[in-house]
Design a protein around this motif. Structure first.
Motif, short mmCIF file in Angstrom:
data_model
loop_
_atom_site.label_atom_id
_atom_site.label_comp_id
_atom_site.label_asym_id
_atom_site.label_seq_id
_atom_site.Cartn_x
_atom_site.Cartn_y
_atom_site.Cartn_z
N LYS A 50 0.83 -1.20 0.00
CA LYS A 50 0.00 0.00 0.00
C LYS A 50 0.86 1.25 0.00
O LYS A 50 0.57 2.23 -0.69
N LEU A 51 1.94 1.21 0.79
CA LEU A 51 2.84 2.36 0.83
C LEU A 51 3.46 2.61 -0.53
O LEU A 51 3.58 3.77 -0.97
N GLU A 52 3.86 1.55 -1.22
CA GLU A 52 4.42 1.69 -2.57
C GLU A 52 3.39 2.24 -3.54
O GLU A 52 3.70 3.10 -4.37
N GLU A 53 2.14 1.76 -3.41
CA GLU A 53 1.07 2.28 -4.26
C GLU A 53 0.83 3.77 -3.98
O GLU A 53 0.65 4.56 -4.91
N GLU A 60 2.88 10.18 -9.48
CA GLU A 60 2.10 10.46 -10.68
C GLU A 60 1.42 11.82 -10.57
O GLU A 60 1.37 12.59 -11.52
N TRP A 61 0.88 12.08 -9.38
CA TRP A 61 0.22 13.36 -9.17
C TRP A 61 1.22 14.51 -9.29
O TRP A 61 0.94 15.53 -9.91
N LYS A 62 2.40 14.32 -8.70
CA LYS A 62 3.43 15.36 -8.79
C LYS A 62 3.86 15.57 -10.23
O LYS A 62 4.08 16.70 -10.67
N ASP A 63 3.98 14.45 -11.00
CA ASP A 63 4.38 14.57 -12.40
C ASP A 63 3.34 15.36 -13.19
O ASP A 63 3.68 16.15 -14.07
N ARG A 64 2.06 15.11 -12.87
CA ARG A 64 1.01 15.83 -13.59
C ARG A 64 0.97 17.30 -13.20
O ARG A 64 0.68 18.16 -14.02
N GLN A 65 1.27 17.56 -11.91
CA GLN A 65 1.19 18.93 -11.43
C GLN A 65 2.46 19.73 -11.68
O GLN A 65 2.46 20.95 -11.60
N GLU A 66 3.56 19.01 -11.97
CA GLU A 66 4.84 19.69 -12.15
C GLU A 66 4.77 20.67 -13.31
O GLU A 66 4.27 20.36 -14.39
N LEU A 67 5.24 21.87 -13.07
CA LEU A 67 5.22 22.88 -14.11
C LEU A 67 6.18 22.52 -15.23
O LEU A 67 7.34 22.19 -14.99
#
Length: 201
Positions: A50-53, A60-67
């Motif tokens: 779960k921690l890995e997930e 993934e969220w950071k990659d999408r939000q990364e400017l």
């Protein structure tokens, strides 16, 4: 004597029973320890998964939000008034290039990121009768827009635009399909031949 023997037998029986109960209790405790150990191991494994997930989801969220870096360029000043057939028109002066993706020695823009791009070419005709040029914007080795200018007496400019999806490393440029002799106007205070592009999304 008989009573003593009976008493001894009873004591021995009680001891055996107590020993059996003790052994049973020890076995029960050991079984509980094993079950607890296995339960903790399973919980640890499940929690690790779960921690890995969660870590992957957060990444993934950071990659999408990364400017994303700005991808924006504008070049002008064709290096020749008579571009070769079906080869990039080289705009030799880079006015700005936020991602260092346009090469003003080849006239080619190379996509630094996957995305949707808008490209604009403004072509201005040279002065003279019978001057004309057919030109195209080429993206990922495909002609994505065509334009044609001709004029018998006056200079004027024409703009073509294309919206394309490019992967990282794919290219875009402006090319002449065919033209009269020396169709391109040299840049002046009133008109520029330019090539520009921007990453939209």
């Amino acid at each position: 004597m008989i009573r003593t023997e009976i008493l001894v037998e009873q004591v021995v029986s009680d001891i055996k029973q107590l020993k059996q109960q003790t052994n049973d209790a020890v076995e029960t405790v050991e079984k509980m320890k094993t079950e607890l150990r296995e339960g903790f191991q399973n919980m640890h494994s499940e929690n690790a998964l779960k921690l890995e997930e969660y870590k992957n989801t957060i990444q993934e969220w950071k990659d999408r939000q990364e400017l994303k870096p700005d991808v924006l360029f504008l070049a002008k000043d064709p290096t020749t008034q008579r571009p070769s057939y079906n080869t990039p028109i080289i705009f030799g002066t880079t006015m700005y290039d936020m991602s260092q993706s346009y090469d003003n020695t080849t006239g080619i823009f190379t996509s630094p990121l996957n995305g949707t791009y808008a490209f604009t070419a403004q072509i201005c005709l040279n002065h003279g009768n019978g001057i004309f040029i057919h030109y195209t914007i080429v993206a990922n080795d495909q002609h994505v827009t065509y334009s044609h200018l001709n004029d018998k007496s006056h200079r004027f400019c024409n703009t073509a635009q294309a919206f394309v999806v490019l992967k990282r490393g794919q290219t875009a440029y402006v090319a002449s399909r065919f033209s009269s002799s020396s169709p391109l106007s040299a840049n002046t205070d009133s008109e520029w031949c330019t090539f520009s592009g921007i990453l939209i999304h």
